[in-house]
Design a protein around this motif. Sequence first.
Motif, PDB file in Angstrom:
ATOM      1  N   HIS A  39      -9.823   0.019   2.396  1.00  0.00           N
ATOM      2  CA  HIS A  39      -9.253   1.112   1.602  1.00  0.00           C
ATOM      3  C   HIS A  39      -9.963   1.197   0.252  1.00  0.00           C
ATOM      4  CE1 HIS A  39      -6.407   3.787  -0.290  1.00  0.00           C
ATOM      5  NE2 HIS A  39      -6.091   2.880  -1.193  1.00  0.00           N
ATOM      6  N   SER A  40     -10.590   2.308  -0.033  1.00  0.00           N
ATOM      7  CA  SER A  40     -11.258   2.600  -1.304  1.00  0.00           C
ATOM      8  C   SER A  40     -12.533   1.776  -1.498  1.00  0.00           C
ATOM      9  CB  SER A  40     -10.309   2.391  -2.493  1.00  0.00           C
ATOM     10  OG  SER A  40     -10.951   2.678  -3.714  1.00  0.00           O
ATOM     11  N   HIS A  41     -12.400   0.466  -1.771  1.00  0.00           N
ATOM     12  CA  HIS A  41     -13.566  -0.381  -2.012  1.00  0.00           C
ATOM     13  C   HIS A  41     -13.137  -1.840  -1.974  1.00  0.00           C
ATOM     14  CE1 HIS A  41     -11.726   0.107  -6.047  1.00  0.00           C
ATOM     15  NE2 HIS A  41     -12.203  -1.111  -6.298  1.00  0.00           N
ATOM     16  N   ILE A  42     -14.103  -2.732  -2.009  1.00  0.00           N
ATOM     17  CA  ILE A  42     -13.851  -4.169  -2.143  1.00  0.00           C
ATOM     18  C   ILE A  42     -14.160  -4.559  -3.581  1.00  0.00           C
ATOM     19  CG2 ILE A  42     -14.580  -6.485  -1.408  1.00  0.00           C
ATOM     20  CD1 ILE A  42     -15.405  -5.123   1.293  1.00  0.00           C
ATOM     21  N   ALA A  43     -13.279  -5.306  -4.219  1.00  0.00           N
ATOM     22  CA  ALA A  43     -13.515  -5.802  -5.580  1.00  0.00           C
ATOM     23  C   ALA A  43     -13.890  -7.276  -5.516  1.00  0.00           C
ATOM     24  CB  ALA A  43     -12.270  -5.606  -6.442  1.00  0.00           C
ATOM     25  N   THR A  62      -6.865  -3.406   2.845  1.00  0.00           N
ATOM     26  CA  THR A  62      -7.046  -2.914   4.210  1.00  0.00           C
ATOM     27  C   THR A  62      -5.877  -2.038   4.628  1.00  0.00           C
ATOM     28  OG1 THR A  62      -6.063  -4.967   5.084  1.00  0.00           O
ATOM     29  CG2 THR A  62      -8.461  -4.873   4.946  1.00  0.00           C
ATOM     30  N   LYS A  63      -6.187  -1.026   5.431  1.00  0.00           N
ATOM     31  CA  LYS A  63      -5.167  -0.129   5.978  1.00  0.00           C
ATOM     32  C   LYS A  63      -5.000  -0.412   7.455  1.00  0.00           C
ATOM     33  CE  LYS A  63      -4.758   4.115   5.290  1.00  0.00           C
ATOM     34  NZ  LYS A  63      -5.008   5.575   5.268  1.00  0.00           N
ATOM     35  N   ARG A 276       1.580  -6.869   0.457  1.00  0.00           N
ATOM     36  CA  ARG A 276       1.670  -5.419   0.623  1.00  0.00           C
ATOM     37  C   ARG A 276       1.779  -4.803  -0.772  1.00  0.00           C
ATOM     38  NH1 ARG A 276       0.805  -1.418   4.514  1.00  0.00           N
ATOM     39  NH2 ARG A 276       2.520   0.072   4.614  1.00  0.00           N
ATOM     40  N   GLU A 277       0.845  -3.929  -1.140  1.00  0.00           N
ATOM     41  CA  GLU A 277       0.808  -3.361  -2.479  1.00  0.00           C
ATOM     42  C   GLU A 277       0.418  -1.883  -2.420  1.00  0.00           C
ATOM     43  OE1 GLU A 277      -1.660  -5.708  -5.063  1.00  0.00           O
ATOM     44  OE2 GLU A 277      -0.762  -7.606  -4.427  1.00  0.00           O
ATOM     45  N   GLY A 281      -3.117   5.498  -4.323  1.00  0.00           N
ATOM     46  CA  GLY A 281      -2.366   6.494  -3.572  1.00  0.00           C
ATOM     47  C   GLY A 281      -1.811   6.058  -2.235  1.00  0.00           C
ATOM     48  N   GLU A 282      -2.000   4.793  -1.847  1.00  0.00           N
ATOM     49  CA  GLU A 282      -1.505   4.373  -0.536  1.00  0.00           C
ATOM     50  C   GLU A 282      -0.997   2.928  -0.564  1.00  0.00           C
ATOM     51  OE1 GLU A 282      -3.320   5.624   3.110  1.00  0.00           O
ATOM     52  OE2 GLU A 282      -4.973   6.551   1.999  1.00  0.00           O
TER      53      GLU A 282
END
Length: 398
Positions: A39-43, A62-63, A276-277, A281-282
Motif C-alpha cells: 500500500h502506497s510505498h515501503i518506508a 500491506t492490503k 492494523r492501522e 486513506g485506507e
Amino acid sequence: MPIQTLMTKGKAPVKIYTDEVEPAAMQQLYNLSQLPFIHSHIAVMPDVHMGKGATVGSVIPTKGAIIPAAVGVDIGCGMNAVRLSVNASHLPDNLRRIRSTIEAAIPVGFNMHKSDRARPTSIRALAVGLDRIIGKHRKIYSMQKKPYQTWIRQLGTLGGGNHFIELCLDENNDIWIMLHSGSRGIGNAIGQYFIELARRDMGRHLMNLPDKDLAYFSEGAEHFDDYIEAVEWAQEYAMTNRREMMRMILDSLRKQFPGFKVTKEAINCHHNYVSREYHFGEHVYVTRKGAIRAGEGELGIIPGSMGAKSFIVRGKGQPQSFCSCSHGAGRTMSRSAAKRKFTDMDVERQTAGVECRKDSGVIDEIPAAYKDIDTVMAHQSDLIEVVHTLKQVVCVKG
C-alpha cells in the motif's frame, strides 16, 4: 533529515531515510517492492540492514495480505524502560555486584526459571489464547521440549543474541533500567510454523515470488485468521515477558537501593510486529521489521550498541514513515564476520566504563559491529525528537 534515497524500479516505491544501504539489503527491498499488495510505498529506517525474509529496518504496509517471514520468529521483540527515583550518587564504586544481582534474578540464553515465577494472572490470561491456537495447530507444541512448562517458565527471561538488560544514567544522572527481549521459544515456534505453512499454502504460486521467504497469507484464505490470532498472542506474550522481567529486576535491585520508586515508565514497545492501522486513506496491515511506532507524541526507545548511547524519544507522526522510526543502531556486519574480525581485547576496549561480559561469547555484539548511533539519530530527526539520552553503566547479555 528527510528521505535520502528513493527506489522506484519496483511496483511500489521504497523511501529510505539514509543513503547507506548494503547491496544485499537493497535487493531485499526491491524484492518486497515487487509484491502486488504493498500500500502506497515501503518506508525504510536509517538502521536498515539485511535480514531474513525481509529487510531489518523496514516498514511494510500491506492490503489484504501478511508476510509471516517479514514479522519474523522473534514476534513482538521490543524494549521496556523505567526511570528510578535514585541517581548516580547511589551507585557503588564497583558495579559488579549489581550485574551479579540481575544475572541471578533473570535467566539468560536458552535458560528458564526453575519454577513458575510469572504472576498467576499473567499465566492464566495467556493460557486461554494459546490453548485455542494449539487446538487448531498442534504441531506448534511438538516443536519444543516440555512446551507447556517452557512457555510459562520463560516468562521473565532474557534470551540471547542482541537481547540485553542495562542500568543507564540519563543527562540528569538519574538511573534507568532498560531491557530488550521478545516472545522467547514459543514465539519462535509460532513464527517458524506459520512461515512454513504460508509456503505450503501458496503451493506452485510460490515460484512466482522473487524470494520464497516472502510467502504470504491472503485475507480470506484458510489460515489467514489463524495467523492473525497467533501473531497477536505472541506479541502479547512478548509484552508480558518484558513486564514480568522488569518486575523481577526491580525486586532484585531493592536490595541494592532500598526504598526507591519507579518514577516513569518510558514505554513497553514492540519493534518486530504487525498491527492494523490507517494510512493514506485506507486501513492496512503495517509490519514493522526492526522499527518502532512513532506516532505524534508517542514515546519510544532507541538503543545503541552495548558501548554507546541510547535514547528515549517522542514521535512526530511523520506520514511518509507510517509514523515509524528506527529500533536501534543497526548492524554493519554479520555475527560470524564480527567473530572472525574481533577479539576479547577489542570487546574490553570498546566497552570501557561499562560493567558487562567482555569474553568471546559476546564478540558478535561488539559495538564496532553496529552503525554509529549518532549518525542513525541524525538521519531520523524528521521522525522523532530526543527526550532523554541514556548511557549504560551495567549491561547484562545472554
